[in-house]
Design an enzyme around this catalytic site. Structure first.
Site, PDB file in Angstrom:
ATOM      1  N   THR A  61       0.842  -1.188   0.000  1.00  0.00           N
ATOM      2  CA  THR A  61       0.000   0.000   0.000  1.00  0.00           C
ATOM      3  C   THR A  61       0.881   1.243   0.000  1.00  0.00           C
ATOM      4  OG1 THR A  61      -1.918   1.007   1.040  1.00  0.00           O
ATOM      5  CG2 THR A  61      -0.364  -0.069   2.529  1.00  0.00           C
ATOM      6  N   LYS A  65       3.533   1.380  -3.937  1.00  0.00           N
ATOM      7  CA  LYS A  65       3.005   0.591  -5.062  1.00  0.00           C
ATOM      8  C   LYS A  65       3.837   0.727  -6.341  1.00  0.00           C
ATOM      9  CE  LYS A  65      -1.856   0.566  -3.599  1.00  0.00           C
ATOM     10  NZ  LYS A  65      -3.253   0.763  -4.040  1.00  0.00           N
ATOM     11  N   ASP A 101      -6.580  -3.876  -7.691  1.00  0.00           N
ATOM     12  CA  ASP A 101      -7.482  -2.756  -7.379  1.00  0.00           C
ATOM     13  C   ASP A 101      -8.622  -2.640  -8.396  1.00  0.00           C
ATOM     14  OD1 ASP A 101      -6.202  -1.876  -5.053  1.00  0.00           O
ATOM     15  OD2 ASP A 101      -4.797  -0.627  -6.170  1.00  0.00           O
ATOM     16  N   GLY A 124     -10.737  11.901 -12.047  1.00  0.00           N
ATOM     17  CA  GLY A 124      -9.392  11.767 -11.496  1.00  0.00           C
ATOM     18  C   GLY A 124      -8.468  11.117 -12.508  1.00  0.00           C
TER      19      GLY A 124
END
Ligand code: ATR
Length: 268
Positions: A61, A65, A101, A124
């Site tokens: 995390t 990453k 993810d 984003g």
């Protein structure tokens, strides 16, 4: 089998609780999963040491990453596309880097809506957005638009990922028409900020999804609800989904996220 979640900071991570709950579903008695705080300049050494000592895998995390992406000797297609690794599997001395993810997001979205043929808007263009683009495109939406405060960043992602589906990059205030699925991958909710979005972009049956989660509505969820979105969902299910996918990569077992999600929601 030993697993870790490695980050800096790490004390807040819910991953041990999630993975231990998954392991309990299959009665895996030798499954151990712990938090590990890596020094900011000591990530690579720590992973090497862990793998050498027989570690089976790790979740990665913030802020490691991208470093994990560079460190892994082999990458899955989705990790290569994301440019980031959140799951490492140690196989015979090889560090296999994966990124779960996007799969976690898509699995959670599919519990609420189809994606094929839909007009999808991704808000984003940072790491979080980049990490989910390939799995989103694999669902064959009718269109995919990326909007970002810095349009140049949205354009560079659009260029990188455009293929069969042409990705449109735009500024928030240039968005036109309606979208069926709107996903917030910005970190604006962290600072309690709403995005400058026109209410008209939320279609009548729009599903609004915030990758962030917390107790109650995020600012984006509130904004979507007021604009008439029919479902406003936070990212707790994505957290569980990415964990379930990592658990599958490691064990070949498909954990049921529903009871774990309910318990975590109740404890928020
Ligand atoms: P992450 O890994 O969470 O994606 P990041 O790579 O720093 O973190 O990206 C943060 C994203 O949130 C970016 O898209 C950023 O917009 P810019 O590229 O224009 O900086 C977006 N973001 C953060 N705070 C925001 C705010 N207050 N309003 C709009 N967008 C914001």
């Amino acid at each position: 089998m030993k697993y870790l979640v490695i980050g800096h900071p790490i004390a807040h991570s819910k991953s041990p609780q999630i993975h231990q709950a998954f392991a309990a579903q299959f009665n895996l008695l030798d499954f151990s999963y712990e938090r590990c705080l890596a020094p900011l300049d000591g990530f690579a050494g720590l992973v090497a040491q862990f793998a050498e000592a027989g570690g089976a895998g790790a979740n990665i995390t913030l802020p490691f990453k991208e470093e994990a992406f560079r460190l892994c000797t082999k990458l899955t297609e989705r990790a290569a596309a994301a440019g980031a690794v959140n799951t490492i599997k140690c196989v015979d001395g090889v560090l296999l880097g994966d990124n779960t993810d996007g799969a976690g997001l898509v699995a959670d979205l599919l519990r609420h809506t189809g994606l094929a043929g839909k007009r999808v808007l991704l808000l984003g263009a940072g790491g979080a957005a980049c990490g989910v683009l390939l799995p989103l495109l694999e669902q064959m939406p009718q269109s995919l638009t990326i909007a970002n405060r810095s349009v140049a960043r949205a354009m560079s992602l659009a260029e990188k990922f455009s293929g069969n589906i042409k990705i449109i990059a735009q500024a928030f205030d240039a968005l036109e028409g309606e979208f069926d699925v709107i996903i917030n991958a910005t970190s604006a909710s962290l600072s309690g900020e709403a995005l400058p979005l026109a209410g008209s972009i939320f279609a009548k049956d729009c599903v609004a999804y915030d990758m962030m989660y917390g107790k109650g509505e995020t600012p984006f969820m509130e904004q979507a609800r007021l604009a008439g979105a029919s479902q406003c969902i936070d990212g707790l299910g994505m957290l569980l989904g990415q964990a379930a996918e990592a658990f599958y990569v490691w064990t070949g077992l498909r954990a049921d996220i529903v009871p774990v999600l309910a318990a975590m929601r109740a404890a928020l």
